[in-house]
Scaffold this active site. Structure first.
Site, short mmCIF file in Angstrom:
data_model
loop_
_atom_site.label_atom_id
_atom_site.label_comp_id
_atom_site.label_asym_id
_atom_site.label_seq_id
_atom_site.Cartn_x
_atom_site.Cartn_y
_atom_site.Cartn_z
N ASN A 36 72.00 48.95 42.52
CA ASN A 36 73.33 49.08 43.12
C ASN A 36 73.46 50.45 43.77
OD1 ASN A 36 74.32 50.99 40.97
ND2 ASN A 36 73.94 49.17 39.70
N ASP A 43 73.67 43.87 35.70
CA ASP A 43 74.10 42.78 34.83
C ASP A 43 73.02 41.70 34.71
OD1 ASP A 43 76.64 43.86 34.31
OD2 ASP A 43 77.39 43.09 36.22
N LYS A 58 52.95 41.42 45.06
CA LYS A 58 54.03 41.37 46.02
C LYS A 58 54.28 39.94 46.48
CE LYS A 58 55.33 42.88 50.67
NZ LYS A 58 54.90 43.64 51.87
N PHE A 106 83.08 53.23 31.59
CA PHE A 106 83.62 53.32 32.95
C PHE A 106 83.69 51.92 33.54
CE2 PHE A 106 83.23 57.73 32.50
CZ PHE A 106 83.76 58.38 33.60
N LYS A 111 88.18 44.90 29.48
CA LYS A 111 86.91 45.50 29.08
C LYS A 111 87.09 46.36 27.83
CE LYS A 111 82.98 47.89 31.24
NZ LYS A 111 82.46 48.50 32.50
N LYS A 136 84.94 45.02 24.52
CA LYS A 136 83.75 45.81 24.19
C LYS A 136 84.02 46.84 23.09
CE LYS A 136 81.72 44.70 28.56
NZ LYS A 136 80.72 45.02 29.59
#
Length: 401
Positions: A209, A278, A288, A322, A336, A340
């Protein structure tokens, strides 16, 4: 407030030198012991005698003028200081320091310093916006040097814009705040995760990301500055290790979990800023994957939810997560927090300009148990990190919960 604190002021040449005189006065009145080094250019605006009178110390201007033959002056000053402030910080001294040039008393002392260095820039608005100056400031930021951003206002050259030296009262306030919070995490262990993770597809490709790691590195740096044993578990980023921080380099979500668990039992605070993948490919190709005609698909499986796992395992730790969201920020952050078993979720809208991935600034809202909620306005991530720890420390005493 600053009783017996040792502050070294490095003064470079610009019309704002007169404000540096006021800064010495303000710091001295607050109880600090202030020593001053001046460049030759600075002496064209204000004579060393002025700073000598205000500081009640000799003023240093020449690398080879050793006032005490038993020591080497620029090394002795660097070792003496608890905090070094460069004010005004001209484009010239910023450029020299960014490139490791030590050709006068100020720059050689700065290069020999291990104390925190703050630079308060002051220059024409167009100079401040020049790509070379921005590049040098970015390099110094990555080297762990903090900047006191200049105010916007009338400049000596007649322009209005960013470039004025911050007011002496404001700099003094920042110094007082720094020393007031300096030891609040002494004896505590803070574990911070930062950056993205990479999940390999084949030997040349991976899923990841846009996380730059800047917020996590700022949190680790702030923890170290406040006296903590700071452990930074970092995914692949291009940032330098903050001063006083121990960095553990990882790549995948599994590696990050292993590293966190190795330190979790002895941690007082765990700050999960990392943007952990995730999902990961269910099968990693040994070679490859070659292009083929038509569509292709990769079967993904869930990675381990690190924050959730830590939430189930925690005993005395303060667990801070975060949440980087693009919509319904409050709803998702509160969900969240509950799911959690975190103590705090620090949420931000990454679609907002200057508050998303790769930016140097951030705007967040902190959510906690019992409907606690506190918003923080847009500010540099380093400053925000300190304010977040200040808020959390005020509310939490880990071993007493």
């Amino acid at each position: 407030m600053l009783e017996n604190r040792k502050i070294l002021l490095c003064v470079s040449g610009g019309i704002a030198v007169y404000k540096a005189v006021a800064l010495v006065s303000k710091l001295s009145q607050a109880g600090a012991s202030v020593k001053v080094i001046m460049t030759q250019s600075a002496q064209q605006f204000v004579q060393p005698l002025t700073f000598q009178v205000m500081s009640r110390h000799d003023v240093f201007t020449d690398t080879f003028d050793e006032k005490d033959s038993s020591v080497i002056a620029h090394i002795d000053l660097a070792d003496w200081a608890e905090l070094i402030i460069v004010a005004p910080g001209t484009a010239n001294v910023i450029g020299k320091l960014a490139n490791g040039i030590g050709d006068d008393m100020v720059t050689t002392t700065l290069l020999a310093a291990t104390a925190p260095i703050w630079i308060a820039p002051a220059m024409n608005v167009h100079m401040y916006d020049h790509p070379a100056v921005k590049r040098n400031i970015q390099q110094l930021h990555e080297d762990g040097i903090r900047f006191i951003e200049p105010s916007e206002g009338f400049l000596a050259c007649g322009y209005v814009g960013k470039g004025r030296l911050e007011e002496p009262e404001k700099i003094t306030q920042l110094v007082e705040t720094y020393f007031r919070r300096e030891l609040k995490l002494t004896g505590k262990k803070v574990v911070v995760t930062a950056g993205p993770t990479r999940e390999r597809i084949d030997p040349v490709r991976f899923l990841t990301n846009f996380s730059s790691g800047k917020m996590g590195y700022a949190m680790a740096s702030a923890a170290a500055e406040m006296g903590a044993e700071a452990i930074l578990i970092s995914g692949p980023v291009s940032l330098s290790v903050p001063s006083g921080v121990t960095r553990i380099q990882v790549e995948s979500a599994a590696e990050m979990l292993e590293a966190v668990e190795a330190h979790f039992a002895t941690a007082d605070y765990v700050v999960k800023t990392a943007a952990v993948a995730d999902y990961r490919p269910k099968k990693i190709a040994d070679q490859k994957i070659k292009k083929q005609q038509g569509e292709s698909s990769i079967v993904l499986e869930r990675t381990i939810d690190i924050l959730n796992q830590l939430g189930q395992q925690k005993t005395h730790q303060v667990l801070i997560g975060f949440a980087a969201e693009t919509n319904n920020v409050s709803k998702y952050a509160k969900d969240k927090l509950e799911r959690k078993n975190a103590d705090y979720i620090i949420a931000n809208d990454v679609s907002e300009a200057q508050a998303g991935f790769e930016s140097d600034t951030n705007r967040v809202v902190v959510y906690g148990k019992n409907d606690f909620e506190q918003a923080f306005d847009m500010m540099p991530k380093q400053q925000l990190a300190h304010q977040l720890f200040e808020m959390i420390i005020e509310k939490e005493t880990p071993y007493d919960r």
